[in-house]
Design a protein around this motif. Structure first.
Motif, PDB file in Angstrom:
ATOM      1  N   ALA A   1     -43.269  26.736  11.222  1.00  0.00           N
ATOM      2  CA  ALA A   1     -42.265  27.055  10.202  1.00  0.00           C
ATOM      3  C   ALA A   1     -42.935  27.142   8.839  1.00  0.00           C
ATOM      4  N   GLY A   2     -42.183  27.659   7.871  1.00  0.00           N
ATOM      5  CA  GLY A   2     -42.677  27.798   6.511  1.00  0.00           C
ATOM      6  C   GLY A   2     -42.086  26.767   5.577  1.00  0.00           C
TER       7      GLY A   2
ATOM      8  N   ASP B   1     -40.637  21.149   3.525  1.00  0.00           N
ATOM      9  CA  ASP B   1     -40.547  21.853   4.805  1.00  0.00           C
ATOM     10  C   ASP B   1     -39.194  22.554   4.867  1.00  0.00           C
ATOM     11  N   SER B   2     -39.102  23.717   4.234  1.00  0.00           N
ATOM     12  CA  SER B   2     -37.804  24.344   3.985  1.00  0.00           C
ATOM     13  C   SER B   2     -37.251  25.126   5.165  1.00  0.00           C
ATOM     14  N   HIS B   3     -38.109  25.640   6.044  1.00  0.00           N
ATOM     15  CA  HIS B   3     -37.684  26.571   7.101  1.00  0.00           C
ATOM     16  C   HIS B   3     -37.004  27.794   6.507  1.00  0.00           C
ATOM     17  N   ALA B   4     -37.328  28.106   5.241  1.00  0.00           N
ATOM     18  CA  ALA B   4     -36.707  29.241   4.568  1.00  0.00           C
ATOM     19  C   ALA B   4     -37.738  30.142   3.904  1.00  0.00           C
ATOM     20  N   HIS B   5     -39.019  29.935   4.235  1.00  0.00           N
ATOM     21  CA  HIS B   5     -40.101  30.693   3.630  1.00  0.00           C
ATOM     22  C   HIS B   5     -41.068  31.151   4.725  1.00  0.00           C
TER      23      HIS B   5
ATOM     24  N   ARG C   1     -36.694  29.311  11.680  1.00  0.00           N
ATOM     25  CA  ARG C   1     -36.235  29.828  10.391  1.00  0.00           C
ATOM     26  C   ARG C   1     -34.759  29.484  10.288  1.00  0.00           C
ATOM     27  N   ASP C   2     -34.381  28.736   9.251  1.00  0.00           N
ATOM     28  CA  ASP C   2     -33.005  28.265   9.136  1.00  0.00           C
ATOM     29  C   ASP C   2     -32.222  28.898   7.990  1.00  0.00           C
TER      30      ASP C   2
END
Length: 438
Positions: free
Chosen positions: A209-210, A220-224, A250-251
């Motif tokens: 994840a990003g 750890d955003s899961h949005a990048h 990806r969230d």
């Protein structure tokens, strides 16, 4: 050990993209967001095509001081059976604290918090994992989490902690390489050392994840997009062992389909680079030892109470404004507290999407002001109702149209209008009761 291949986290916002994406062997869906009797059509179509679906739990709290809730375990088991999943996954984390053992109210974090890497916490976690294993119809894998803060007085490294957990319980491991990167930036933990200590023969699959860095803290955003350091850790892992499965998470902030497909291809390339470094002779090792009944001793009440008090003190500082427990970094604790409040606002906005529409740009600051000193004691739906009740009680001068919309929203979902706590209103209610009695 189940061979999964290349996968992506299924989310309603990208359901159509996932269905059209070539080369996707499996998907993972958040267990708590699924209703077994009303599965999304997209997931059903994927299942019909032979795509494996793995339920991924986020609320069990296996690292908490209490034993796993039977209702939550039953719900996770039901989803595994309905989806015909080969395994289920959860996190090595605590998500709530307090209750009877600590003589304090139960508080909900609304997010995953790190477990102290101590012998006490390991004993409790091992027993909780075995309880979960006994209640589930398929194997369980547990995931390492990202941390913004470290517990004082830890006795084991992350690799040692996970090794002992797998050795004592036979549980499989879901290794999140993005979380290894997070802990490297935030806590100084060496990802290569952690990989070297892990029992990779217990590997179930891998998360990628990003995130983003702000003021020296990795979120750890899961949005990048997935950054190069995370892909390099994935390559290092794949150079040591052939991962049974790798999945992109990806969230939020979902990109266009082409960009999402490019991220999946970058993950495939990273795994292939690792395979080339590993050579043909290496592969997944033997299955981890599965201890027999009774091989994990019960964690005593005193051990659970010590852990419970420590977790309750930390969570109270994070969500209820209590003093910072001794040994914690107050700055990092403040970063974590703000991250929890922001996550809470985001999730309530998704659970009750009408509220950001009604309040417009006021929604987020109003919610963060409400959350300050008002910890979540139930689920997110309850939190949304309590937030609106708070606004109706404390903001009488608001735009009448906004108040009417909030009142209608609250009435539709709850019942009578919440009673005002303002002294003048309370005095009027009391006077009215006296006059009625006369």
């Amino acid at each position: 050990m189940t061979r999964l291949g290349t996968g992506i986290g299924w989310r309603p916002e990208i359901a159509d993209v996932v269905e059209r994406m070539p080369g996707i062997d499996w998907v993972e869906a958040v267990s708590e967001n699924l209703c077994p009797g009303h599965l999304p059509d997209s997931l059903l179509r994927l299942r019909e095509r032979g795509v494996t679906v793995v339920p991924h739990g986020v609320s069990l709290g296996l690292g908490g001081a209490g034993r796993p809730d039977p209702g939550r375990l039953a719900a996770l088991a039901e989803r595994a059976e309905v989806l015909a999943s080969p395994l289920v996954t959860e996190h090595i984390a605590f998500v709530r604290a307090g209750g009877a053992p600590t003589a304090s109210p139960v508080l909900e974090a609304g997010h995953l918090l790190p477990v102290p890497r101590t012998r006490d916490a390991l004993d409790v976690l091992c027993e909780n994992v075995r309880i979960a294993q006994d209640a589930l119809p398929v194997p369980l894998a547990v995931e390492n989490i990202a941390a913004l803060l470290a517990w004082p007085g830890e006795e084991l490294t992350e690799g040692q902690f996970l090794y002992e957990l797998a050795d004592r319980t036979g549980v499989r491991l879901l290794i999140d390489v993005a979380n290894l990167h997070t802990n490297h930036v935030n806590l100084g933990a060496d990802p290569a050392e952690a990989l070297a200590e892990l029992p990779l023969e217990a590997l179930a699959y891998v998360h990628v994840a990003g995130g983003f860095e702000r003021d020296g803290v990795w979120h750890d955003s899961h949005a990048h997009p997935v950054p190069r350091p995370v892909l390099d850790i994935l390559t290092d892992l794949a150079a040591r062992v052939a991962p049974p499965g790798v999945l992109l998470e990806r969230d939020e902030n979902f990109p266009e389909g082409d960009e999402l497909r490019a991220e999946v291809e970058a993950i495939r390339d990273a795994v292939e680079r690792g395979r080339t470094l590993r050579g043909p002779a290496s592969g997944v090792g033997a299955a981890p030892r599965t201890p027999g009944p009774g091989s994990v001793p019960a964690a005593g009440d005193a051990v659970r109470q010590r852990l419970g008090l420590a977790q309750a003190a930390l969570l109270s500082a994070l969500v209820a404004g209590a003093p910072v427990p001794e040994g914690f970094d107050p700055v990092r604790l403040g970063v974590q507290a703000r991250a929890l409040a922001g996550k809470r606002a985001d999730v309530v906005g998704k659970v009750a999407p009408e509220l950001p529409v009604i309040l417009g740009p006021r929604y987020r600051p109003a919610f963060l002001a409400y959350a300050r000193g008002r910890p979540m004691t139930g689920g997110y739906r309850r939190d949304a109702l309590d937030f609106v009740a708070h606004l109706l009680r404390t903001a009488p001068g608001d735009d009448p149209g906004v108040r009417r919309a909030l009142r209608a929203w609250w009435l539709e979902r709850s019942g009578p209008v919440p009673r005002s706590s303002r002294p003048g209103v309370r005095l009027a209610r009391a006077a009215r009761r006296v006059l009625l009695r006369r």
